[in-house]
Design a protein around this motif. Structure first.
Motif, mmCIF file in Angstrom:
data_model
loop_
_atom_site.group_PDB
_atom_site.id
_atom_site.type_symbol
_atom_site.label_atom_id
_atom_site.label_comp_id
_atom_site.label_asym_id
_atom_site.label_seq_id
_atom_site.Cartn_x
_atom_site.Cartn_y
_atom_site.Cartn_z
ATOM 1 N N LYS A 1 -39.875 24.310 35.051
ATOM 2 C CA LYS A 1 -39.275 23.318 35.929
ATOM 3 C C LYS A 1 -37.775 23.589 35.996
ATOM 4 N N LEU A 2 -37.276 23.708 37.199
ATOM 5 C CA LEU A 2 -35.859 23.953 37.415
ATOM 6 C C LEU A 2 -35.261 22.771 38.160
ATOM 7 N N LEU A 3 -34.013 22.499 37.893
ATOM 8 C CA LEU A 3 -33.333 21.364 38.509
ATOM 9 C C LEU A 3 -32.101 21.836 39.262
ATOM 10 N N SER A 4 -31.973 21.400 40.518
ATOM 11 C CA SER A 4 -30.798 21.740 41.322
ATOM 12 C C SER A 4 -30.481 20.606 42.279
ATOM 13 N N ASN A 5 -29.295 20.039 42.128
ATOM 14 C CA ASN A 5 -28.808 19.025 43.064
ATOM 15 C C ASN A 5 -29.803 17.876 43.245
ATOM 16 N N GLY A 6 -30.437 17.477 42.148
ATOM 17 C CA GLY A 6 -31.367 16.358 42.189
ATOM 18 C C GLY A 6 -32.782 16.713 42.586
ATOM 19 N N ASP A 7 -33.032 17.963 43.013
ATOM 20 C CA ASP A 7 -34.365 18.404 43.382
ATOM 21 C C ASP A 7 -34.978 19.223 42.247
ATOM 22 N N ILE A 8 -36.278 19.073 42.041
ATOM 23 C CA ILE A 8 -36.988 19.828 41.019
ATOM 24 C C ILE A 8 -37.747 20.970 41.677
ATOM 25 N N TYR A 9 -37.517 22.195 41.195
ATOM 26 C CA TYR A 9 -38.273 23.358 41.634
ATOM 27 C C TYR A 9 -39.317 23.667 40.563
ATOM 28 N N ASP B 1 -39.689 12.394 33.229
ATOM 29 C CA ASP B 1 -40.442 13.635 33.358
ATOM 30 C C ASP B 1 -41.217 13.642 34.664
ATOM 31 N N ALA B 2 -41.174 14.776 35.362
ATOM 32 C CA ALA B 2 -41.919 14.919 36.608
ATOM 33 C C ALA B 2 -43.341 15.366 36.311
ATOM 34 N N VAL B 3 -44.186 15.234 37.326
ATOM 35 C CA VAL B 3 -45.577 15.647 37.173
ATOM 36 C C VAL B 3 -45.657 17.165 37.153
ATOM 37 N N ASP B 4 -46.596 17.710 36.383
ATOM 38 C CA ASP B 4 -46.706 19.149 36.228
ATOM 39 C C ASP B 4 -47.252 19.837 37.474
ATOM 40 N N VAL C 1 -28.247 25.760 39.165
ATOM 41 C CA VAL C 1 -29.666 25.576 38.873
ATOM 42 C C VAL C 1 -29.847 25.667 37.360
ATOM 43 N N SER C 2 -30.595 24.739 36.786
ATOM 44 C CA SER C 2 -30.804 24.732 35.343
ATOM 45 C C SER C 2 -32.291 24.642 35.035
ATOM 46 N N VAL C 3 -32.661 25.127 33.847
ATOM 47 C CA VAL C 3 -34.045 25.037 33.392
ATOM 48 C C VAL C 3 -34.275 23.653 32.811
ATOM 49 N N PHE C 4 -35.277 22.976 33.338
ATOM 50 C CA PHE C 4 -35.558 21.602 32.959
ATOM 51 C C PHE C 4 -36.666 21.518 31.918
ATOM 52 N N GLU C 5 -37.674 22.392 32.059
ATOM 53 C CA GLU C 5 -38.813 22.391 31.128
ATOM 54 C C GLU C 5 -39.540 23.719 31.232
#
Length: 229
Positions: free
Chosen positions: A73-81, A213-216, A62-66
């Motif tokens: 925003k966190l990113l894991s295996n193509g999904d945004i948390y 960028d994903a929606v907030d 899991v990585s910090v995206f924004e």
């Protein structure tokens, strides 16, 4: 004598491996609620990420995206948390008002180590809309069905590790920027109540990562609206 020591050593190793294996099986089973409860019930002390007013543990993969204020925003295996910490509710000690939803794919209320929370998962097409709250922080995501188990475990690890900095929170709430009136609560204790009719809206909002960028988060939009008023 040496032979006895060797046998004792081997027996100890077997016992340790056996207990470790049980722990791994417990977390890796397909009983989603059992996994979450096993993670939340542990007294997590390790943190490796900092944010405004709190710290938390970010699992491998899991990585910090924004980062934007209390939103991450966190990113894991193509999904945004979408992680949001409600420091206002934490400061005032608001009680969890969630009621379990018998119509959801998964719905469970939790209380461990004097911390409250819940998980609710709703199903549509090839995805699940996941909402998990614990210790005044919430994660929301639309995840692929094949990722559900890992996503729930990741969210539980993150939320169970949340540690607030009381001095920072006190200072933040004294800042005009973060003053929130009764009419402007971010209610993390209520779910979005997803139905088939509005799932597509959430699927678009929480869509899987495609390099853009994903929606907030809705809460992030509310913060910006409050700042403009």
């Amino acid at each position: 004598m040496n032979r006895h020591k060797v046998l004792l050593f081997l027996l100890t190793v077997v016992i340790l491996l056996g207990s470790t294996a049980c722990s791994i099986v417990n977390i890796s089973s397909n009983n989603y609620i059992k996994n979450i409860e096993a993670i939340l019930s542990r007294n997590s002390k390790y943190v490796n990420k900092g944010a405004i007013g709190f710290q938390y543990f970010l699992p491998n993969g899991v990585s910090v995206f924004e980062v934007n204020d209390f939103n991450q925003k966190l990113l894991s295996n193509g999904d945004i948390y979408y992680l949001y910490a409600d420091v206002v509710s934490y400061y005032h000690g608001v009680n969890n008002s969630y009621e379990e939803n018998e119509n959801a794919y998964l719905s469970k209320k939790f209380e461990y180590n004097n911390k409250q929370g819940y998980v609710e998962v709703n199903e549509a097409k090839n995805s699940y809309f996941v909402e998990m709250m614990f210790n005044y922080a919430k994660i929301e995501s639309v995840v692929k069905k094949s990722n559900l188990k890992d996503s729930l475990n990741n969210m539980a690890y993150i939320l169970s590790s949340i540690k607030y900095n009381d001095d920072v929170v006190e200072n933040l709430l004294g800042d005009e920027k973060y003053k929130v009136s009764e009419a402007e609560k971010y209610n993390i204790f209520e779910t979005k109540k997803v139905t088939n009719d509005n799932f597509l809206k959430y699927d678009e909002e929480y869509g899987h990562y495609d390099g853009e960028d994903a929606v907030d988060l809705i809460e992030k939009k509310e913060i910006n609206q409050n700042e403009d008023n």
